[in-house]
Design an enzyme around this catalytic site. Structure first.
Site, mmCIF file in Angstrom:
data_model
loop_
_atom_site.group_PDB
_atom_site.id
_atom_site.type_symbol
_atom_site.label_atom_id
_atom_site.label_comp_id
_atom_site.label_asym_id
_atom_site.label_seq_id
_atom_site.Cartn_x
_atom_site.Cartn_y
_atom_site.Cartn_z
ATOM 1 C CB SER A 25 -0.684 -1.021 -2.667
ATOM 2 O OG SER A 25 -0.654 -1.843 -1.515
ATOM 3 C CE1 TYR A 58 -0.669 -2.577 -5.698
ATOM 4 C CE2 TYR A 58 1.027 -0.960 -6.199
ATOM 5 C CZ TYR A 58 0.651 -2.171 -5.655
ATOM 6 O OH TYR A 58 1.580 -2.969 -5.044
#
Length: 116
Positions: A25, A58
């Site tokens: 991430s 993300y």
């Protein structure tokens, strides 16, 4: 017909850390996430201005006001502390519903990742 448009962008943020051993991430200061109309766990495209790398990941929550921008997991191989990156989110919209005056949220930051 649906089209994909840029929804938000954090422009030329400075990478503050890279953690190869994290599960993955991109950690982003929540002040910047909110200002750009982004959400935690939202898919983002990341462009590294320094080396040209482009990747998707993300967002995870970074401490408010910290200026934190950390490449985690495999993304840590695509940039290093001090690199300038662009973080982009997109939305699917019906082409006929897209207003002629549509403007995505663009956040420009200084060298400490504070909103200008």
């Amino acid at each position: 017909m649906q089209i994909t448009v840029m929804k938000g962008k954090i422009h030329r943020a400075t990478v503050t850390d890279a953690d190869l051993n994290y599960e993955g991430s991109l950690t982003v200061d929540m002040d910047l996430v909110d200002a750009a109309g982004m959400r935690v766990y939202e898919k983002v495209s990341v462009v590294n201005v320094n080396n040209g790398a482009r990747f998707e990941t993300y967002i995870i929550e970074g401490k408010r006001g910290s200026g934190e921008i950390c490449l985690n997991g495999a993304a840590a191989r695509l940039g290093m502390k001090g690199d300038k990156i662009i973080i982009i989110t997109y939305a699917q919209v019906e082409e006929q519903e897209l207003a002629s005056d549509y403007t995505p949220k663009v956040v420009h930051v200084d060298e400490k990742n504070r909103k200008r």
